[in-house]
Write an enzyme that holds these catalytic residues in place. Structure first.
Site, PDB file in Angstrom:
ATOM      1  N   GLU A 437       0.828  -1.232   0.000  1.00 17.44           N
ATOM      2  CA  GLU A 437       0.000   0.000   0.000  1.00 17.44           C
ATOM      3  C   GLU A 437       0.856   1.274   0.000  1.00 17.44           C
ATOM      4  OE1 GLU A 437      -2.818  -0.595  -0.755  1.00 17.44           O
ATOM      5  OE2 GLU A 437      -3.089  -2.650  -0.087  1.00 17.44           O
TER       6      GLU A 437
HETATM    7  C1  LIG Z   1       2.773  -9.689   0.309  1.00 12.61           C
HETATM    8  C2  LIG Z   1       2.502  -8.589  -0.656  1.00 12.61           C
HETATM    9  C3  LIG Z   1       1.208  -8.300  -1.014  1.00 12.61           C
HETATM   10  C4  LIG Z   1       0.945  -7.299  -1.955  1.00 12.61           C
HETATM   11  N1  LIG Z   1      -0.340  -7.075  -2.380  1.00 12.61           N
HETATM   12  C5  LIG Z   1      -0.567  -6.236  -3.418  1.00 12.61           C
HETATM   13  C6  LIG Z   1      -1.853  -6.143  -4.037  1.00 12.61           C
HETATM   14  O1  LIG Z   1      -2.814  -6.779  -3.587  1.00 12.61           O
HETATM   15  N2  LIG Z   1      -1.990  -5.349  -5.116  1.00 12.61           N
HETATM   16  C7  LIG Z   1      -0.955  -4.639  -5.658  1.00 12.61           C
HETATM   17  O2  LIG Z   1      -1.147  -3.957  -6.641  1.00 12.61           O
HETATM   18  N3  LIG Z   1       0.280  -4.695  -5.100  1.00 12.61           N
HETATM   19  C8  LIG Z   1       0.497  -5.491  -4.011  1.00 12.61           C
HETATM   20  N4  LIG Z   1       1.762  -5.572  -3.459  1.00 12.61           N
HETATM   21  C9  LIG Z   1       2.842  -4.779  -4.026  1.00 12.61           C
HETATM   22  C10 LIG Z   1       3.291  -3.646  -3.113  1.00 12.61           C
HETATM   23  O3  LIG Z   1       2.313  -2.654  -3.055  1.00 12.61           O
HETATM   24  C11 LIG Z   1       4.635  -3.135  -3.672  1.00 12.61           C
HETATM   25  O4  LIG Z   1       5.596  -4.149  -3.415  1.00 12.61           O
HETATM   26  C12 LIG Z   1       5.061  -1.814  -3.057  1.00 12.61           C
HETATM   27  O5  LIG Z   1       4.208  -0.785  -3.469  1.00 12.61           O
HETATM   28  C13 LIG Z   1       6.500  -1.437  -3.445  1.00 12.61           C
HETATM   29  O6  LIG Z   1       6.730  -1.582  -4.804  1.00 12.61           O
HETATM   30  P1  LIG Z   1       8.028  -2.406  -5.289  1.00 12.61           P
HETATM   31  O7  LIG Z   1       7.973  -3.735  -4.596  1.00 12.61           O
HETATM   32  O8  LIG Z   1       8.082  -2.399  -6.758  1.00 12.61           O
HETATM   33  O9  LIG Z   1       9.236  -1.630  -4.673  1.00 12.61           O
HETATM   34  P2  LIG Z   1       9.999  -0.384  -5.338  1.00 12.61           P
HETATM   35  O10 LIG Z   1       9.028   0.596  -5.851  1.00 12.61           O
HETATM   36  O11 LIG Z   1      11.017  -0.909  -6.268  1.00 12.61           O
HETATM   37  O12 LIG Z   1      10.722   0.227  -4.065  1.00 12.61           O
HETATM   38  C14 LIG Z   1      11.952  -0.291  -3.529  1.00 12.61           C
HETATM   39  C15 LIG Z   1      12.494   0.693  -2.491  1.00 12.61           C
HETATM   40  O13 LIG Z   1      12.727   1.954  -3.118  1.00 12.61           O
HETATM   41  C16 LIG Z   1      12.021   2.975  -2.433  1.00 12.61           C
HETATM   42  N5  LIG Z   1      11.532   3.974  -3.394  1.00 12.61           N
HETATM   43  C17 LIG Z   1      10.905   3.767  -4.576  1.00 12.61           C
HETATM   44  N6  LIG Z   1      10.571   4.933  -5.132  1.00 12.61           N
HETATM   45  C18 LIG Z   1      10.992   5.907  -4.307  1.00 12.61           C
HETATM   46  C19 LIG Z   1      10.937   7.325  -4.304  1.00 12.61           C
HETATM   47  N7  LIG Z   1      10.339   7.999  -5.288  1.00 12.61           N
HETATM   48  N8  LIG Z   1      11.484   7.989  -3.285  1.00 12.61           N
HETATM   49  C20 LIG Z   1      12.057   7.348  -2.265  1.00 12.61           C
HETATM   50  N9  LIG Z   1      12.126   6.014  -2.177  1.00 12.61           N
HETATM   51  C21 LIG Z   1      11.603   5.295  -3.190  1.00 12.61           C
HETATM   52  C22 LIG Z   1      10.880   2.284  -1.729  1.00 12.61           C
HETATM   53  O14 LIG Z   1      10.424   3.011  -0.596  1.00 12.61           O
HETATM   54  C23 LIG Z   1      11.519   0.957  -1.345  1.00 12.61           C
HETATM   55  O15 LIG Z   1      12.228   1.090  -0.152  1.00 12.61           O
HETATM   56  C24 LIG Z   1       2.018  -6.550  -2.494  1.00 12.61           C
HETATM   57  C25 LIG Z   1       3.334  -6.819  -2.095  1.00 12.61           C
HETATM   58  C26 LIG Z   1       3.579  -7.831  -1.207  1.00 12.61           C
HETATM   59  C27 LIG Z   1       5.011  -8.129  -0.833  1.00 12.61           C
END
Ligand SMILES: Cc1cc2nc3c(=O)[nH]c(=O)nc-3n(C[C@H](O)[C@H](O)[C@H](O)COP(=O)(O)OP(=O)(O)OC[C@H]3O[C@@H](n4cnc5c(N)ncnc54)[C@H](O)[C@@H]3O)c2cc1C
Length: 600
Positions: A437
């Protein structure tokens, strides 16, 4: 028997003494929810959580979910628990009875969620997402979409999800590539791949309704070109029965560190060119609409965190009362229960203060929703409070919940690290709340770069005004007056920092530098909000003691005062220093050359 999810006395205190939830029943909207009814509802939720959901927590973790040729099997014990959630109408307690809800105040619903999520976070996640997806349809859906989906979703016969994340679009949803092409009949053909989708496929419900973010062909790049669609697993016939299978399939599930009973699915849409969806809301306004659900789920992260932290505290407390180890220095040489040792008491009191403060905060936000619903004229004020508190309720609370669960493991010593006790699962499960989220890093940026600047700082000003009401109330007491002065000083410091941050954000050369301190700023704001909640509690407790509380209540109220004093002389004492560090921070993290991080 010791309580294991939430302390009943404390839940009652927040509902009835802090928020006076039964007073809401003076409004026609909530007329039937008097104290007796509220207590009955909470007792029912507690009973279901403790007797039926909790026994599925460990088996759900051990068994996990199984992917088998497109199908996903959830843990065996989840089927009965889901049916009981359905039978008891626990999915949409605060929604309109016209669509299958119970119409109760959000504040009361919050207490039921704390218990039910505490019973089994992985299973109740599916219920929470179903509620969020259906609520999205209730707000943005056409009459036909509402008639088709709402009631069955709120009843839990059909579930809901959220399909946002893609391999290259996580935090940056504007980068998504899933596409939508309009058909002659007004529907859209969708194609793309989504990952990490909670309950994207499962065997608990007859149908699954997916809200999907996608870009209509020819739409602008970035977040301004994103639209929202409803994609059902099974199409629905005009008479409401299930029709053909839609072309949206699960291609695999993740193996995770926690919430193993919740399937986290990769989803392929339109692999056979036949994934059909309908537009929800307006073209290219999808991300704004989806934010309504995301904000709801950010609060969900808050109450999931509260529930796990509260369980961890109660388990640790029970263990500390029975585990005998080591004699007290200067005592009679006999070993004592570890609750008598100074360091264990410190750990327990730390846990208690955060759990109490989190509970008050989460219930208060729900209460603001109720006030918004019944108010005439001050809806915007309550919405502002909700908006500025969401990053705190999501980001700060989930980080503190990890700390609380981690401390709980420590109280158990070696046993905390074993699977014999629930502590390690509570810690593993709660860890996700800081990630999904919108990561906590994104929450911190939301607070720093949006929420404190919106409407020329109106949100922060209104929050400060609310906090000052508590400070004024506490100044009338003898013991808490001292705490009120400390909170007031911290609030003034925070206001200075907010002004300075807002000014630095306007300078292009400073904007990125100040953002280095976004997370510490969220931490400082969160500590202040905790201090506010604990002062509010202590003031009420002091008043209750002054008017002659019963013996058992006296211990409870004394606990409130001491928790606020402990928090003031530990976490709150650090706020001023932390804010000073933030104000003076040069953002050195930006200066270190990438090579200087090493590792190559
Ligand atoms: C168990 C689980 C359930 C989930 N359920 C859902 C779901 O039902 N529906 C859905 O759509 N998604 C779901 N997700 C996805 C989840 O919302 C994302 O994993 C999350 O939003 C982060 O995206 P990412 O994993 O691509 O990380 P990234 O976006 O790659 O982020 C990696 C790191 O970089 C940092 N970062 C990225 N951009 C910036 C910025 N602009 N400034 C500063 N820091 C930054 C982040 O804070 C993080 O620490 C789920 C994930 C998990 C693990």
């Amino acid at each position: 028997m010791a309580q294991v999810i939430a302390d009943k006395r404390d839940v009652d205190f927040v509902l009835h003494e802090q928020l006076h939830v039964d007073a809401l029943s003076q409004h026609p909207e909530f007329a039937e929810f008097n104290r007796k009814v509220v207590d009955m509802i909470v007792t029912e939720a507690r009973g279901l959580a403790v007797k039926e959901m909790l026994p599925t927590l460990r088996p759900g973790d051990e068994e996990g979910c199984v992917f088998d040729q497109g199908a996903v099997h959830t843990p065996a014990s989840f089927k009965r628990a889901w049916r009981l959630l359905q039978d008891g109408e626990w999915l949409a307690p605060a929604r309109d009875p016209r669509w299958g809800g119970q119409g109760m105040p959000e504040t009361v619903a919050m207490a039921t969620r704390e218990y039910l999520s505490g019973g089994n976070m992985a299973l109740f996640l599916c219920a929470a997402l179903t509620h969020g997806a259906a609520h999205l349809i209730e707000i943005f859906g056409s009459e036909s979409q509402k008639q088709t989906y709402l009631e069955k979703m709120y009843q839990g016969r059909w579930s809901g999800t959220m399909l946002l994340t893609e391999p290259d679009a996580g935090s940056d949803l504007g980068a998504l590539t899933t596409s939508a092409v309009k058909n002659d009949d007004g529907s859209y053909s969708i194609s793309g791949n989504k990952i990490f989708i909670s309950s994207g496929e499962q065997d608990l419900t007859e149908n699954i309704i997916h809200p999907v973010l996608a870009r209509i062909d020819g739409a602008p790049a970035g977040s301004r070109g994103v639209s929202l669609f409803l994609v059902p697993k099974y199409h629905v016939n005009p008479d409401g029965s299930l029709g053909e299978r839609n072309d949206v399939f699960c291609t695999g599930i993740e193996h995770k560190m926690g919430i193993n009973g919740s399937p986290t699915c990769s989803m392929a849409l339109g692999g056979k060119g036949r994934c059909i969806g309908t537009l929800l809301g307006q073209e290219n306004r999808g991300l704004a609409a989806m934010f309504v659900m995301m904000n709801e789920e950010r609060l969900m992260c808050g109450w999931q965190s509260l529930a796990n932290a509260s369980s961890a505290y109660l388990h640790a407390l029970d263990y500390a009362r029975t585990r005998v180890q080591s004699a007290l220095p200067g005592g009679d040489g006999k070993p004592v229960a570890i609750i008598n040792h100074a360091d264990v008491r410190r750990m327990l009191l730390n846990m208690k203060t955060y759990v109490d403060g989190m509970r008050s905060l989460l219930y208060f936000i729900a209460y603001c929703e109720d006030r918004k619903r019944i108010s005439t004229g001050d809806e915007e004020h309550y919405q502002h409070l909700i908006d500025i508190l969401i990053p705190v309720a999501k980001g700060y609370v989930s980080d503190r919940a990890v700390d609380v669960c981690n401390t709980g493991v420590q109280v158990f010593g070696g046993y905390g690290y074993t699977r014999e006790y629930p502590m390690e699962q509570l810690l593993r499960d709660v860890r996700i709340c800081g990630i999904y989220e919108g990561t906590n890093g994104i929450q911190a940026l939301d607070l720093m770069t949006r929420k404190i600047t919106l409407d020329d700082g109106a949100l922060f000003a209104e929050l400060s005004e609310e906090i000052r009401k508590t400070i004024a109330m506490a100044r009338e007491t003898s013991r808490s007056a001292f705490l009120a002065e400390r909170l007031d000083a911290c609030l003034n410091d925070l206001a200075d920092s907010v002004s300075q941050i807002r000014e630095r954000l306007t300078r292009p050369d400073e904007r990125l530098r100040v953002m280095v301190a976004a997370s510490p700023f969220l931490e400082a704001t969160g500590d202040l909000v905790m201090g506010w909640m604990l002062l509010w509690r202590a003031t009420l407790a002091e008043r209750a003691l002054a008017t002659g509380a019963r013996k058992k209540d006296a211990a409870f109220y004394t606990g409130q005062i001491l928790a606020a004093e402990h928090f003031t002389e530990t976490a709150m004492a650090m706020i001023t220093t932390r804010l000073q560090v933030i104000r003076e921070s040069r953002g050195i993290a930006l200066d270190i050359p990438e090579d200087a991080f090493g590792g190559k």
